[in-house]
Design an enzyme around this catalytic site. Structure first.
Site, PDB file in Angstrom:
ATOM      1  N   ILE A  96       0.835  -1.207   0.000  1.00 17.28           N
ATOM      2  CA  ILE A  96       0.000   0.000   0.000  1.00 17.28           C
ATOM      3  C   ILE A  96       0.874   1.264   0.000  1.00 17.28           C
ATOM      4  O   ILE A  96       0.519   2.281  -0.575  1.00 17.28           O
ATOM      5  CB  ILE A  96      -0.912   0.021   1.255  1.00 17.28           C
ATOM      6  CG1 ILE A  96      -1.718  -1.277   1.363  1.00 17.28           C
ATOM      7  CG2 ILE A  96      -1.821   1.250   1.244  1.00 17.28           C
ATOM      8  CD1 ILE A  96      -2.640  -1.566   0.211  1.00 17.28           C
ATOM      9  N   GLU A 211      -4.305   5.514 -17.024  1.00 14.84           N
ATOM     10  CA  GLU A 211      -4.015   6.941 -16.901  1.00 14.84           C
ATOM     11  C   GLU A 211      -2.748   7.252 -17.679  1.00 14.84           C
ATOM     12  O   GLU A 211      -2.100   6.343 -18.200  1.00 14.84           O
ATOM     13  CB  GLU A 211      -3.884   7.351 -15.426  1.00 14.84           C
ATOM     14  CG  GLU A 211      -2.715   6.707 -14.702  1.00 14.84           C
ATOM     15  CD  GLU A 211      -2.677   7.049 -13.196  1.00 14.84           C
ATOM     16  OE1 GLU A 211      -3.723   7.336 -12.604  1.00 14.84           O
ATOM     17  OE2 GLU A 211      -1.576   7.001 -12.627  1.00 14.84           O
ATOM     18  N   HIS A 250       0.530  10.974  -9.186  1.00 16.84           N
ATOM     19  CA  HIS A 250       1.216   9.680  -9.131  1.00 16.84           C
ATOM     20  C   HIS A 250       2.620   9.811  -9.713  1.00 16.84           C
ATOM     21  O   HIS A 250       2.808  10.480 -10.726  1.00 16.84           O
ATOM     22  CB  HIS A 250       0.482   8.629  -9.974  1.00 16.84           C
ATOM     23  CG  HIS A 250      -0.742   8.094  -9.300  1.00 16.84           C
ATOM     24  ND1 HIS A 250      -1.758   7.516 -10.018  1.00 16.84           N
ATOM     25  CD2 HIS A 250      -1.106   8.039  -8.007  1.00 16.84           C
ATOM     26  CE1 HIS A 250      -2.704   7.120  -9.180  1.00 16.84           C
ATOM     27  NE2 HIS A 250      -2.337   7.434  -7.953  1.00 16.84           N
TER      28      HIS A 250
END
Lengths: 292, 381
Positions: A96, A211, A250
């Site tokens: 994560i 993306e 990101h």
């Protein structure tokens, strides 16, 4: 059983005593996940929400037969946590943690792959499978209450929730949702994760959420055109308006050296015969058409 | 972190690469002094971290120190693709017999390091890559195996050199230095373009670019310090946002965008664009943002001169809708702003969030499409 997780998945949470780790450990248990142990070096002997905590993954695996791990360890130690999990003998590692140095991730992921261990992430929401009530990740439980036949594979966290929610609202059930992560180097990439969920006979349709950045979508489109995936796929690509050279939140979402823009990905999917939704809300409509 | 050319070259030099003599100048006087020390002709190179400086007038040749003074005077303060020139690198003018291209990146698909080498390089490498991709040799290096002789041999031969020559020594040393910078400095990109074979028969990088992984900067205190002193390619808003702890990218429209999560925020921008509006920015408050972070995010956009409408799209998981609502309320109270705000709130603690916002009269939408349409309408009024 779904392709990545099932009733036999026994989970150890690395970084279990931290704020995020303990919060999500509880949410995962509430969802139905078999959490068998936590690991925090130096906190062995403690317990979190009734789950015993150990100093090493090796001990957690030995005592509880854990075969999967979810990592909430801070970025500087997270890559080492992956190596430890691999050496302890788990089969699946979900990372994560955000902001892991890319060279660290590169080495840890390559090591895991060389030992046959599947890594999901880093910087990902994880994996959730409603039919088997198992979640290794941080997705909101409320959205994943309806089991069904649709698989969602995504590079983005919140967008996975948004589109899953739209799918459920439109009457679809979810078989599995996999967030592969927003970093440049990930364990299971968008293409591999899609191939994986396509193997499941229970999956009837797949939603791919891509993306800007990299070429995983283009590679997937090529495989689809070659007939490698024998199931209906609908795609959505975020970042049509992203300017080149800028990281869009990101680490992996960046259009560089003229490649990785949304347009190229959308065109690749369309050319391969995969319908591409203009907005997240169009995804269920497109999927309904294909599944009729 | 994007390194300036002079910093990138210093790194290569540290690992044994011969680079043309150069000095950094911050004023025309320093440029004059540098030109005298190095010996004319010299090249004046604007230190801005964007590609295409040359075409934008950021690279000039000076035949005399006086000319270096005059040219640098015009170059300082110049705006190149939004960045202001504050530093000029003055280097020895070196004439190239042939220009090549060599770069090292991380290949996402194969999860290996990847050298890209082309015997032709220079300004139009992207066009070369598109028009004649066969000219570009790809040499993959597995991180577990490391850089080996055979990798270097493949690159050296492709670029047209013969083992045993002086050039062979030089190209070997460049390849090795690039690899060491990549691994030891946590780089995402190490590039030399052009890499030149000079009239004197030497192989020398005439330009160098290095991008270092921001997530690994804590391991490189020298770079962290340099970044603090010179934030490089960020706008005022971007620098501020970074300090607060959210991701911000400046765009050129008039609808301010706030979302949680990179994908959803990008999707929100796209949605606005889809309905005919123009996003002013990308602002991702991240996961689990507190009331304070939301307050600061909203304030940034309320104060932004170009923003006419603020569109907030939240799908709460870890992020709690009530915290978001409180943050919005605080921002409105503190700025007393009259700008229009459109909010779409879904997810964790949605009901509480809804109650808080209706108290302060902010229109709330359940559906992001309707919200986006409304934001676009309001921006037109």
């Amino acid at each position: 059983m779904t392709v990545l997780v099932g009733p036999t998945t026994r989970v150890v949470v690395q970084g279990a005593t931290g704020r995020e780790g303990s919060f999500h450990l509880q949410r995962m248990m509430e969802y139905g996940t078999k959490i068998v142990a936590g690991v925090t070096p130096g906190k062995g002997g403690a317990s979190v929400h009734g789950v015993p905590v150990y100093d090493t993954v090796e001990e957690a695996v030995r005592r509880h037969g854990a075969n999967a791990s979810v990592i909430f360890v801070p970025a500087r130690a997270a890559a080492e946590a992956v190596l430890e999990a691999v050496d302890a003998g788990v089969e699946l590692v979900v990372v994560i943690t955000e902001h892991i140095p890319v060279h660290d991730a590169l080495r840890a992921i390559n090591y895991a792959r060389s030992r046959g261990v599947t890594v999901i992430g880093p910087n990902c929401p994880g994996v959730v499978a409603p039919p088997v009530r198992t979640k290794l990740g941080i997705m909101p439980n409320s959205i994943y209450q309806t089991p069904g036949k649709v698989a969602v594979v995504s590079r983005s966290g919140t967008l996975t929730y948004e589109i899953s929610y739209q799918l459920v609202r439109a009457g679809f059930g979810i078989n599995i949702a996999v967030g592969v992560g927003g970093d440049p180097v990930v364990g299971l990439d968008l293409m591999e994760a899609t191939l994986k969920v396509a193997e499941d006979p229970d999956v009837r349709g797949i939603v791919v959420i891509g993306e800007v950045g990299g070429d995983a979508e283009e590679r997937l489109a090529k495989l689809y055109a070659e007939g490698a995936i024998n199931k209906p796929v609908v795609a959505y690509i975020a970042g049509r308006t992203a300017p080149p050279g800028k990281r869009m939140g990101h680490a992996g979402a960046i259009v560089m050296m003229g490649s990785g823009d949304a347009r190229g990905k959308i065109e690749a999917f369309k050319a391969a015969g995969v319908p591409v939704a203009e907005t997240p809300f169009e995804v269920p409509k497109l999927l309904s058409k294909l599944l009729k | 972190m994007k390194l300036h050319e002079y910093e990138a070259k210093e790194l290569l030099a540290k690992y044994g690469v011969e680079i043309p003599p150069g000095r950094l100048a911050l004023t025309p006087d320093e440029a004059l002094k540098a030109a005298k020390e190095i010996g004319t002709p010299v090249v004046l190179k604007a230190q801005v971290v964007v590609a295409g400086r040359g075409k934008a007038g950021g690279i000039k040749v000076a035949k005399t120190p006086e000319e270096a003074y005059e040219l640098s005077k015009a170059m300082f303060g110049m705006n190149i693709k939004g960045l202001v020139v504050r530093k000029i690198y003055v280097t020895k003018y070196v004439e190239a017999e042939r220009e090549m291209y060599l770069s090292l990146i991380i290949d996402r698909a194969s999860r290996r390091y990847l050298f890209l080498a082309s015997p032709v390089g220079g300004v139009d490498i992207e066009e070369i890559a598109k028009a004649s991709p066969e000219k570009i040799k790809r040499v993959y290096v597995d991180p577990a195996v490391g850089l080996r002789e055979f990798h270097i041999r493949q690159i050296g031969l492709w670029l047209g050199f013969r083992p045993g020559t002086r050039q062979w020594q030089q190209i070997s040393s460049i390849v090795q230095a690039m690899y060491r910078v990549m691994v030891e400095y946590d780089a995402e990109l190490v590039e030399s373009n052009p890499l030149a074979l000079t009239k004197d028969g030497d192989v020398i990088p005439l330009d160098a670019r290095v991008i270092v992984d921001d997530n690994a900067l804590y391991r490189h205190s020298d770079l962290e310090k340099a970044l603090e002193e010179d934030p490089r390619d960020v706008t005022e808003f971007e620098a501020y946002a970074k300090k607060i702890g959210f991701h911000y990218v400046e765009l050129d429209g008039d609808i301010g965008i706030i979302g949680n999560g990179a994908g959803l925020t990008m999707s929100t921008m796209d949605l606005v664009y889809h309905f005919g509006g123009r996003p002013a920015n990308f602002l991702d408050i991240g996961g689990g943002a507190s009331r304070e972070v939301v307050r600061e995010a909203v304030k940034v956009l309320l104060k932004h001169p170009r923003v006419r409408v603020v569109f907030i799209n939240i799908f709460g998981g870890i992020t709690r809708a009530d915290e978001v609502a409180l943050g919005v309320k605080d921002a409105l109270a503190e700025t007393g702003a009259t700008k229009k705000i459109v909010v779409r709130l879904k997810g964790t603690n949605e009901e509480q969030g809804r109650a808080i916002l209706s108290e302060v009269g902010v229109p709330l939408f359940e559906n992001a499409e309707e919200a986006a349409q409304r934001a676009v309408e309001l921006a037109r009024v």
